[in-house]
Design a protein around this motif. Sequence first.
Motif, PDB file in Angstrom:
ATOM      1  N   GLN A  77       0.891  -1.155   0.000  1.00  0.00           N
ATOM      2  CA  GLN A  77       0.000   0.000   0.000  1.00  0.00           C
ATOM      3  C   GLN A  77       0.931   1.207   0.000  1.00  0.00           C
ATOM      4  OE1 GLN A  77      -2.395   1.193   3.294  1.00  0.00           O
ATOM      5  NE2 GLN A  77      -3.805   2.275   1.938  1.00  0.00           N
ATOM      6  N   ARG A  78       1.133   1.775  -1.174  1.00  0.00           N
ATOM      7  CA  ARG A  78       2.151   2.816  -1.296  1.00  0.00           C
ATOM      8  C   ARG A  78       1.630   4.135  -0.717  1.00  0.00           C
ATOM      9  NH1 ARG A  78       3.452   2.598  -7.631  1.00  0.00           N
ATOM     10  NH2 ARG A  78       1.246   3.115  -7.619  1.00  0.00           N
ATOM     11  N   LYS A  79       2.583   4.894  -0.133  1.00  0.00           N
ATOM     12  CA  LYS A  79       2.243   6.264   0.273  1.00  0.00           C
ATOM     13  C   LYS A  79       2.654   7.141  -0.886  1.00  0.00           C
ATOM     14  CE  LYS A  79       2.268   6.785   5.116  1.00  0.00           C
ATOM     15  NZ  LYS A  79       2.187   7.711   6.026  1.00  0.00           N
ATOM     16  N   VAL A  80       1.700   7.773  -1.535  1.00  0.00           N
ATOM     17  CA  VAL A  80       2.030   8.578  -2.711  1.00  0.00           C
ATOM     18  C   VAL A  80       1.941  10.065  -2.346  1.00  0.00           C
ATOM     19  CG1 VAL A  80       1.405   9.102  -5.102  1.00  0.00           C
ATOM     20  CG2 VAL A  80       1.150   6.776  -4.238  1.00  0.00           C
ATOM     21  N   PHE A  81       3.032  10.798  -2.596  1.00  0.00           N
ATOM     22  CA  PHE A  81       3.051  12.242  -2.343  1.00  0.00           C
ATOM     23  C   PHE A  81       3.115  12.954  -3.686  1.00  0.00           C
ATOM     24  CE2 PHE A  81       4.895  10.171   1.299  1.00  0.00           C
ATOM     25  CZ  PHE A  81       4.253  10.794   2.367  1.00  0.00           C
ATOM     26  N   LEU A  82       2.141  13.809  -3.908  1.00  0.00           N
ATOM     27  CA  LEU A  82       2.127  14.573  -5.157  1.00  0.00           C
ATOM     28  C   LEU A  82       2.665  15.969  -4.865  1.00  0.00           C
ATOM     29  CD1 LEU A  82      -1.259  13.653  -6.747  1.00  0.00           C
ATOM     30  CD2 LEU A  82       0.705  14.360  -8.064  1.00  0.00           C
ATOM     31  N   HIS A  83       3.878  16.283  -5.316  1.00  0.00           N
ATOM     32  CA  HIS A  83       4.458  17.616  -5.087  1.00  0.00           C
ATOM     33  C   HIS A  83       4.125  18.468  -6.307  1.00  0.00           C
ATOM     34  CE1 HIS A  83       7.050  15.972  -1.839  1.00  0.00           C
ATOM     35  NE2 HIS A  83       7.070  14.901  -2.617  1.00  0.00           N
ATOM     36  N   GLY A  90      10.694  24.160  -5.801  1.00  0.00           N
ATOM     37  CA  GLY A  90      11.274  23.226  -4.829  1.00  0.00           C
ATOM     38  C   GLY A  90      10.605  21.861  -4.788  1.00  0.00           C
ATOM     39  N   LYS A  91       9.806  21.534  -5.791  1.00  0.00           N
ATOM     40  CA  LYS A  91       9.110  20.234  -5.813  1.00  0.00           C
ATOM     41  C   LYS A  91      10.125  19.092  -5.828  1.00  0.00           C
ATOM     42  CE  LYS A  91       7.119  21.191  -9.773  1.00  0.00           C
ATOM     43  NZ  LYS A  91       7.615  22.553 -10.086  1.00  0.00           N
ATOM     44  N   THR A  92      11.030  19.145  -6.814  1.00  0.00           N
ATOM     45  CA  THR A  92      12.018  18.072  -6.943  1.00  0.00           C
ATOM     46  C   THR A  92      12.951  18.066  -5.740  1.00  0.00           C
ATOM     47  OG1 THR A  92      11.883  18.367  -9.331  1.00  0.00           O
ATOM     48  CG2 THR A  92      13.722  17.069  -8.514  1.00  0.00           C
ATOM     49  N   TYR A  93      13.296  19.260  -5.267  1.00  0.00           N
ATOM     50  CA  TYR A  93      14.198  19.376  -4.115  1.00  0.00           C
ATOM     51  C   TYR A  93      13.658  18.578  -2.931  1.00  0.00           C
ATOM     52  CZ  TYR A  93      16.634  21.594  -0.184  1.00  0.00           C
ATOM     53  OH  TYR A  93      17.363  21.813   0.946  1.00  0.00           O
ATOM     54  N   VAL A 216      -1.566  15.388  -1.470  1.00  0.00           N
ATOM     55  CA  VAL A 216      -1.092  16.450  -2.370  1.00  0.00           C
ATOM     56  C   VAL A 216      -0.368  17.512  -1.557  1.00  0.00           C
ATOM     57  CG1 VAL A 216      -1.783  18.192  -4.077  1.00  0.00           C
ATOM     58  CG2 VAL A 216      -3.046  16.035  -3.914  1.00  0.00           C
ATOM     59  N   ARG A 217       0.831  17.918  -2.014  1.00  0.00           N
ATOM     60  CA  ARG A 217       1.559  19.021  -1.374  1.00  0.00           C
ATOM     61  C   ARG A 217       1.798  20.110  -2.412  1.00  0.00           C
ATOM     62  NH1 ARG A 217       5.894  15.803   2.428  1.00  0.00           N
ATOM     63  NH2 ARG A 217       4.274  14.874   3.728  1.00  0.00           N
ATOM     64  N   SER A 218       1.347  21.325  -2.095  1.00  0.00           N
ATOM     65  CA  SER A 218       1.468  22.407  -3.084  1.00  0.00           C
ATOM     66  C   SER A 218       2.612  23.348  -2.730  1.00  0.00           C
ATOM     67  CB  SER A 218       0.177  23.197  -3.158  1.00  0.00           C
ATOM     68  OG  SER A 218      -0.852  22.340  -3.560  1.00  0.00           O
ATOM     69  N   TYR A 219       3.252  23.883  -3.733  1.00  0.00           N
ATOM     70  CA  TYR A 219       4.419  24.754  -3.556  1.00  0.00           C
ATOM     71  C   TYR A 219       4.235  26.076  -4.307  1.00  0.00           C
ATOM     72  CZ  TYR A 219       6.718  20.472  -1.972  1.00  0.00           C
ATOM     73  OH  TYR A 219       7.047  19.338  -1.278  1.00  0.00           O
ATOM     74  N   GLU A 220       4.968  27.095  -3.832  1.00  0.00           N
ATOM     75  CA  GLU A 220       4.968  28.401  -4.528  1.00  0.00           C
ATOM     76  C   GLU A 220       6.348  28.639  -5.119  1.00  0.00           C
ATOM     77  OE1 GLU A 220       2.439  30.365  -4.972  1.00  0.00           O
ATOM     78  OE2 GLU A 220       1.143  29.008  -3.821  1.00  0.00           O
TER      79      GLU A 220
END
Length: 554
Positions: A77-83, A90-93, A216-220
Motif C-alpha cells: 500500500q504505497r504512500k504517494v506524495f504529489l508535489h 522546490g518540488k524536486t528538491y 497532495v503538497r502544493s508549492y509556490e
Amino acid sequence: MASLLFRQRRVSALGVSRILQAVNGDSFRLQPESNCRTFATFGVIIRNYSSGKGTAKLDFTDLTRPHTWYLNARKKQRKVFLHVGPTNSGKTYHALKRLESSSSGVYCGPLRLLAWEVAERLNKARVPCDLITGQEKDEVDGAKHKAVTVEMADVTSDYECAVIDEIQMLGCKTRGFSFTRALLGIAADELHLCGDAAAVPLIQELLKVTGDDVQVRSYERLLPLVPLEVPLGSFSNIRTGDCIVSFSRKGIYKLKKKIETGGKHLCSVVYGSLPPETRTRQARMFNDASSEFDVLVAGDAIGMGLNLNISRIIFSTMKKFDGLERRDLTLPEVKQIAGRAGRYGSKYPMGEVTCLDAEDLPLLHSSLKSASPTLQQAGIFPSFDFIYMYSRLQQKRGLYQILEDFLENAKLSENYFFANCEEMLKVAAVIDELPLSFPVDMDDEISSQGLTQFAENYAKKGLVRLKEIFSPGSLQVPKTHSALKELESIHKVLELYVWLSFRLDESFPDHELASSQKAICSMLIEEFLERLGFQNPTSRKLNSLMAKKRRQYL
Ligand SMILES: Nc1ncnc2c1ncn2[C@@H]1O[C@H](COP(=O)(O)OP(=O)(O)OP(=O)(O)O)[C@@H](O)[C@H]1O
Ligand SMILES: [Mg+2]
C-alpha cells in the motif's frame, strides 16, 4: 491448457507461469523494460511464435485494468506524495531530500541531463547512486540508489522510496506510457511525484483502484519570474547568463554564430540530437561561473526541471515544427522553458523572460499568466507479453500486421489513450524484412543503414566486427553543418553497436573500440561547436582561451 501450450510451442517456464496466472484470473508481471528499445528484441520472439493458435478464452486486447499488471507494486500500500506547483518551487528538491535519506530508492526523470544531475547530487552527498539511461550504465560500488530516465525504470525491484519527476508527462503522446508504467508499476513504500498541478485530478483517479494513499503538497515559486515588456531586439543586448532558445538545429547554430562573432560572449549549446555526453559537458561549462562560456543557446532539451545558471530566457521564436506542422508553442512548453530562468540557489535573484521579436511578446505574456489545462488521459502501452500472447492467437504473420491489428482491437478505459506507435510500426516493418531487430532512430538515414548492415552481417556470420572509423591520421573536425549532422548520425550507429555489445557480446565483440570511437566522435562534435563563430581575426585570444577550457572539461 498451459501445459498444452508448453508442449506445442516451447513456451518458457516463466511463460507458463504467466499463462497460469492469467487463467486463474491473476495478472501478468511486466518485464522491466517495456519501451521502444526492448520492443525490437521482442520482434524476434513474436515472429517465431506468430503462427500459433491458442485459446479464444483469454482476451489479450483487454487493457482496461493496467494496475493489475504490476504484482510487486500491488503487494504494497504505497504512500504517494504529489508535489505540485509552478517551476522553480522546490518540488524536486523536497522529493530528492526524501530519496537521499531513504535506504534504497530510484529517481525517474524525463531527461538524461536530469538523471545525471540527480546522480551527481546523491553521489556528492555520499549516497552512492547508479546512473542508468538508454545510452549508458554508470554503476557505483555499493549503490542502493539509481537515477534513471523513466523508460529504464525497473518495476520488478523493491524500493523504500521512488521519485517520478515531471509526472505531467504521462499525458505526452509518445512517452506518456512510460510515465504511466512507472506510476502504476514501481514497487516503493513511498512514491513521490513532482510536476504540474494540471495532473492532480487524473492521477487521483488512476490511483483510486490501487489502494495507495495519496497526499497532495502544493508549492509556490521561490524566486520571481518577470516577463519583460520589451523584446531583446538586437544581439548586442545579449549579456552573461542569457539563454536563447530555438527549436531547430540550424537555428541554434545561427544564433551561436551571431552571438560569438560579436566577440563578447562564448556560447554553450544544448539540443536533443547532440550526443548525451556532449550535452552534459556543454551544460556543465555554462553552469560553471569560472568558465568563459557565459551564454547558452538551447533547444527544448532544457525545457524540464534542469537547474542551470540562467538569468534571462529569450525565445528566438514562439513556434516549433512538431514533425507534422509548424505550430505555436503550447502553454506548458512556454512555462517550462521560461521556468529555467532565475533558479533558486543560482547567482541570480530573479528570472526574466522575453522574446527576440516584439510580435511574439503577447503569446509569451498570456501563456505565463494562464494555468495549464487539466490532463484528461494518460498514455498507455501494454507489456510485450500481451502482444506476444495475442500473436499466438492470430493467423497473421509479421510483427507489423500483428501490432497493427492489436492496436485496432485493444480496449482501454476512458482514463487512458494509446501511445503513438508510429516509430514502433516503422521498426516492425524493418524487422519483418530482416532476421534480427534493433533499437534505432528510423528517421535517420545513416542509423537505419547501420541497422541493416549489422543485421545482415549477424544473419550471415553470427558475428559483427566494427571497423575503425576514426584513426589518428583521419581525425577531422567537421567543417560544414552536413558533416556535423553526419557525425551525429555516426554517433548513433556506434551507440547502437555499444547497446548490442552489452546484450550479445559474443556476436558484437568490439565493445571497447565502439566506445572509444564514440568518445572520439563526440570530441570532434565538441571541437566543431567550439570553433564555430570564431573565424574573425580578433578572436584569436578567445580561441586559445577556448582550447584551455575545453581541455579542462574533457
Ligand atoms: N528549501 C530549499 N533549500 C535550498 N535549496 C532549495 C530549496 N528548495 C529548492 N531549492 C533549490 O532551488 C532550485 C529549484 O528547485 P527544484 O529543482 O526543486 O524546483 P522544481 O519545483 O522542481 O522546478 P521545475 O518545475 O522546473 O522542475 C534547485 O536548485 C533546488 O536545489
Ligand atoms: Mg523539478
